[in-house]
Design a protein around this motif. Structure first.
Motif, PDB file in Angstrom:
ATOM      1  N   PRO A   7       0.800  -1.231   0.000  1.00 40.23           N
ATOM      2  CA  PRO A   7       0.000   0.000   0.000  1.00 40.23           C
ATOM      3  C   PRO A   7       0.830   1.278   0.000  1.00 40.23           C
ATOM      4  O   PRO A   7       0.455   2.268  -0.637  1.00 40.23           O
ATOM      5  CB  PRO A   7      -0.839  -0.122   1.279  1.00 40.23           C
ATOM      6  CG  PRO A   7      -0.138  -1.142   2.121  1.00 40.23           C
ATOM      7  CD  PRO A   7       0.506  -2.089   1.165  1.00 40.23           C
ATOM      8  N   ARG A   8       1.956   1.274   0.702  1.00 39.59           N
ATOM      9  CA  ARG A   8       2.800   2.484   0.723  1.00 39.59           C
ATOM     10  C   ARG A   8       3.399   2.734  -0.647  1.00 39.59           C
ATOM     11  O   ARG A   8       3.487   3.884  -1.091  1.00 39.59           O
ATOM     12  CB  ARG A   8       3.898   2.336   1.772  1.00 39.59           C
ATOM     13  CG  ARG A   8       4.742   3.585   1.927  1.00 39.59           C
ATOM     14  CD  ARG A   8       5.740   3.453   3.074  1.00 39.59           C
ATOM     15  NE  ARG A   8       6.564   4.636   3.216  1.00 39.59           N
ATOM     16  CZ  ARG A   8       7.547   4.769   4.085  1.00 39.59           C
ATOM     17  NH1 ARG A   8       7.818   3.780   4.931  1.00 39.59           N
ATOM     18  NH2 ARG A   8       8.259   5.874   4.140  1.00 39.59           N
ATOM     19  N   GLY A  13       2.997   6.340  -5.702  1.00 41.25           N
ATOM     20  CA  GLY A  13       3.022   6.511  -7.155  1.00 41.25           C
ATOM     21  C   GLY A  13       3.783   5.463  -7.928  1.00 41.25           C
ATOM     22  O   GLY A  13       3.985   5.616  -9.144  1.00 41.25           O
ATOM     23  N   TYR A  14       4.205   4.388  -7.279  1.00 43.43           N
ATOM     24  CA  TYR A  14       4.892   3.322  -7.990  1.00 43.43           C
ATOM     25  C   TYR A  14       3.888   2.503  -8.801  1.00 43.43           C
ATOM     26  O   TYR A  14       2.745   2.312  -8.384  1.00 43.43           O
ATOM     27  CB  TYR A  14       5.663   2.422  -7.017  1.00 43.43           C
ATOM     28  CG  TYR A  14       6.886   3.086  -6.468  1.00 43.43           C
ATOM     29  CD1 TYR A  14       8.137   2.862  -7.023  1.00 43.43           C
ATOM     30  CD2 TYR A  14       6.796   3.985  -5.401  1.00 43.43           C
ATOM     31  CE1 TYR A  14       9.269   3.495  -6.534  1.00 43.43           C
ATOM     32  CE2 TYR A  14       7.921   4.629  -4.907  1.00 43.43           C
ATOM     33  CZ  TYR A  14       9.154   4.378  -5.479  1.00 43.43           C
ATOM     34  OH  TYR A  14      10.264   5.037  -4.988  1.00 43.43           O
ATOM     35  N   ARG A  15       4.341   2.017  -9.940  1.00 49.37           N
ATOM     36  CA  ARG A  15       3.525   1.164 -10.796  1.00 49.37           C
ATOM     37  C   ARG A  15       4.193  -0.198 -10.930  1.00 49.37           C
ATOM     38  O   ARG A  15       5.340  -0.371 -10.507  1.00 49.37           O
ATOM     39  CB  ARG A  15       3.345   1.822 -12.171  1.00 49.37           C
ATOM     40  CG  ARG A  15       2.512   3.093 -12.116  1.00 49.37           C
ATOM     41  CD  ARG A  15       2.437   3.780 -13.462  1.00 49.37           C
ATOM     42  NE  ARG A  15       3.695   4.448 -13.797  1.00 49.37           N
ATOM     43  CZ  ARG A  15       4.435   4.195 -14.868  1.00 49.37           C
ATOM     44  NH1 ARG A  15       4.055   3.252 -15.732  1.00 49.37           N
ATOM     45  NH2 ARG A  15       5.548   4.862 -15.108  1.00 49.37           N
ATOM     46  N   ILE A  41       8.652   2.535 -11.774  1.00 52.91           N
ATOM     47  CA  ILE A  41       7.906   1.329 -12.102  1.00 52.91           C
ATOM     48  C   ILE A  41       8.740   0.093 -11.763  1.00 52.91           C
ATOM     49  O   ILE A  41       9.947   0.071 -12.010  1.00 52.91           O
ATOM     50  CB  ILE A  41       7.491   1.319 -13.588  1.00 52.91           C
ATOM     51  CG1 ILE A  41       6.642   0.080 -13.911  1.00 52.91           C
ATOM     52  CG2 ILE A  41       8.702   1.410 -14.515  1.00 52.91           C
ATOM     53  CD1 ILE A  41       6.006   0.118 -15.294  1.00 52.91           C
ATOM     54  N   TRP A  42       8.079  -0.882 -11.172  1.00 54.79           N
ATOM     55  CA  TRP A  42       8.688  -2.175 -10.894  1.00 54.79           C
ATOM     56  C   TRP A  42       8.378  -3.136 -12.023  1.00 54.79           C
ATOM     57  O   TRP A  42       7.247  -3.168 -12.536  1.00 54.79           O
ATOM     58  CB  TRP A  42       8.126  -2.770  -9.597  1.00 54.79           C
ATOM     59  CG  TRP A  42       8.695  -2.213  -8.331  1.00 54.79           C
ATOM     60  CD1 TRP A  42       8.139  -1.247  -7.529  1.00 54.79           C
ATOM     61  CD2 TRP A  42       9.912  -2.620  -7.691  1.00 54.79           C
ATOM     62  NE1 TRP A  42       8.940  -1.024  -6.444  1.00 54.79           N
ATOM     63  CE2 TRP A  42      10.022  -1.842  -6.507  1.00 54.79           C
ATOM     64  CE3 TRP A  42      10.903  -3.554  -7.999  1.00 54.79           C
ATOM     65  CZ2 TRP A  42      11.105  -1.986  -5.635  1.00 54.79           C
ATOM     66  CZ3 TRP A  42      11.978  -3.690  -7.137  1.00 54.79           C
ATOM     67  CH2 TRP A  42      12.073  -2.916  -5.962  1.00 54.79           C
ATOM     68  N   ALA A 184       6.775  -7.127   0.206  1.00 53.30           N
ATOM     69  CA  ALA A 184       7.535  -6.527   1.304  1.00 53.30           C
ATOM     70  C   ALA A 184       8.664  -5.655   0.781  1.00 53.30           C
ATOM     71  O   ALA A 184       8.962  -4.586   1.341  1.00 53.30           O
ATOM     72  CB  ALA A 184       8.093  -7.633   2.207  1.00 53.30           C
ATOM     73  N   LEU A 185       9.304  -6.084  -0.303  1.00 58.79           N
ATOM     74  CA  LEU A 185      10.392  -5.301  -0.896  1.00 58.79           C
ATOM     75  C   LEU A 185       9.887  -3.970  -1.418  1.00 58.79           C
ATOM     76  O   LEU A 185      10.548  -2.929  -1.246  1.00 58.79           O
ATOM     77  CB  LEU A 185      11.037  -6.107  -2.022  1.00 58.79           C
ATOM     78  CG  LEU A 185      12.118  -5.402  -2.845  1.00 58.79           C
ATOM     79  CD1 LEU A 185      13.297  -4.984  -1.972  1.00 58.79           C
ATOM     80  CD2 LEU A 185      12.592  -6.302  -3.984  1.00 58.79           C
ATOM     81  N   SER A 186       8.733  -3.976  -2.074  1.00 57.25           N
ATOM     82  CA  SER A 186       8.197  -2.725  -2.629  1.00 57.25           C
ATOM     83  C   SER A 186       7.921  -1.708  -1.530  1.00 57.25           C
ATOM     84  O   SER A 186       8.091  -0.502  -1.727  1.00 57.25           O
ATOM     85  CB  SER A 186       6.928  -3.001  -3.446  1.00 57.25           C
ATOM     86  OG  SER A 186       5.816  -3.324  -2.626  1.00 57.25           O
ATOM     87  N   GLU A 187       7.499  -2.198  -0.360  1.00 57.55           N
ATOM     88  CA  GLU A 187       7.260  -1.303   0.775  1.00 57.55           C
ATOM     89  C   GLU A 187       8.573  -0.775   1.347  1.00 57.55           C
ATOM     90  O   GLU A 187       8.718   0.428   1.605  1.00 57.55           O
ATOM     91  CB  GLU A 187       6.491  -2.054   1.865  1.00 57.55           C
ATOM     92  CG  GLU A 187       5.071  -2.397   1.506  1.00 57.55           C
ATOM     93  CD  GLU A 187       4.185  -1.162   1.468  1.00 57.55           C
ATOM     94  OE1 GLU A 187       3.596  -0.803   2.504  1.00 57.55           O
ATOM     95  OE2 GLU A 187       4.092  -0.549   0.386  1.00 57.55           O
ATOM     96  N   ALA A 188       9.531  -1.678   1.553  1.00 58.02           N
ATOM     97  CA  ALA A 188      10.808  -1.266   2.138  1.00 58.02           C
ATOM     98  C   ALA A 188      11.580  -0.343   1.201  1.00 58.02           C
ATOM     99  O   ALA A 188      12.302   0.556   1.659  1.00 58.02           O
ATOM    100  CB  ALA A 188      11.648  -2.503   2.482  1.00 58.02           C
ATOM    101  N   TRP A 189      11.428  -0.542  -0.104  1.00 58.05           N
ATOM    102  CA  TRP A 189      12.106   0.329  -1.062  1.00 58.05           C
ATOM    103  C   TRP A 189      11.695   1.785  -0.861  1.00 58.05           C
ATOM    104  O   TRP A 189      12.531   2.691  -0.889  1.00 58.05           O
ATOM    105  CB  TRP A 189      11.820  -0.100  -2.498  1.00 58.05           C
ATOM    106  CG  TRP A 189      12.362   0.868  -3.497  1.00 58.05           C
ATOM    107  CD1 TRP A 189      11.680   1.903  -4.111  1.00 58.05           C
ATOM    108  CD2 TRP A 189      13.704   0.943  -3.988  1.00 58.05           C
ATOM    109  NE1 TRP A 189      12.517   2.604  -4.939  1.00 58.05           N
ATOM    110  CE2 TRP A 189      13.763   2.038  -4.883  1.00 58.05           C
ATOM    111  CE3 TRP A 189      14.843   0.191  -3.757  1.00 58.05           C
ATOM    112  CZ2 TRP A 189      14.931   2.385  -5.551  1.00 58.05           C
ATOM    113  CZ3 TRP A 189      16.007   0.540  -4.417  1.00 58.05           C
ATOM    114  CH2 TRP A 189      16.043   1.625  -5.300  1.00 58.05           C
TER     115      TRP A 189
END
Length: 270
Positions: A7-8, A13-15, A41-42, A184-189
């Motif tokens: 969610p963070r 604004g990440y896609r 973007i990931w 979890a990685l997308s949040e920590a990033w």
């Protein structure tokens, strides 16, 4: 289960572009940057067929492992952008701790796995390589810098025949999927990318990284091309170089190379 952002990451604004299979998430990200994609973007997959690591080495990713890349187009120099790899290492270590704790709680096990950051771009578990990071950058339109940080994690299996021993989360008894690790990685990033702050926060990252580093104070050998530097791993400098204290008392800054610790240092130096 499908890949999704935390969610963070979504609110920041990440896609996300997820693939059933792809040659290389880093290569795809760079191709998109050349075509005008600015990110953030990931790009993520569980099956990467032509991945690569540092110095164009193959990055073997059996099905079920995590291969991901984050693309951001930023206004900074390549030297400053390179320090973003330390934010990536911290984000990855944080994500791995979170998912391993979650898995242990679900299985009523004990959280006894410690993850360590190995300079310049690996994450270790029990001294074995669990994950790797590859940062690539090139200038795109309007003299901006496209930065791609590739992050691969041995989730389901560790490759055989690697120069250094490798391990997977499954080997460690951590029953978790690549999708959980990525979320979890997308949040920590987001957290550590914000600390990095276009390079302005690198000193804070440096302290955090050293707290989680493998081999500080140990015998170390660094091979870079045909040269080898041996001594004691002292610290990182303000540019992210590894500082080796040699036997004659000199402090040598190393910007790139393959690192060997302890007894492996003498083997690596031969």
């Amino acid at each position: 289960m499908t890949f999704s952002l935390g969610p963070r990451a979504t609110s920041s604004g990440y896609r996300l572009a997820a693939f059933d299979s792809i040659g290389s998430t880093n290569a795809e990200a760079l191709m998109r940057a050349r075509a005008g994609e600015t990110g953030p973007i990931w790009l993520v997959t569980k099956a990467q067929t032509a991945g690569r690591g540092r110095r164009q080495r193959a990055w073997v990713a059996p099905y079920g492992n995590l291969a991901s890349s984050i693309l951001e187009v930023i206004d900074t120099s390549p030297g400053v952008a390179a320090t973003l790899s330390f934010a990536a290492g911290l984000a990855l270590e944080s994500a791995l701790k979170a998912v391993s704790l979650e898995a242990c709680v679900r299985s009523s096990g004990s959280d006894d796995v410690t993850f360590r950051l190995k300079w310049p771009n690996d994450v270790l578990a029990g001294g074995r390589k669990l994950a790797g990071i590859l940062l690539e950058a090139e200038t795109v339109a309007h003299d901006r810098l496209a930065v791609v940080v590739g992050i691969g994690v041995n989730v389901a299996a560790a490759p055989d025949g690697m120069p250094n021993a490798a391990v997977s989360l499954r080997d460690l008894g951590i029953d978790i999927g690549a999708e959980d690790v990525f979320r979890a990685l997308s949040e920590a990033w987001v957290e550590f990318r914000d600390v990095w702050d276009q390079g302005r926060g690198f000193r804070s990252l440096r302290r955090l990284w050293l707290d989680r580093a493998a081999g500080v104070g140990q015998t170390v050998s660094v091979q870079s091309g045909a040269s080898t530097i041996s001594g004691r791993f002292d610290t990182l400098d303000d540019d992210g170089c590894l500082i080796v204290m040699t036997s004659d008392g000199k402090r040598v800054a190393v910007s790139a190379g393959d690192v060997y610790f302890g007894t492996a240092a003498s083997i690596g130096a031969t």
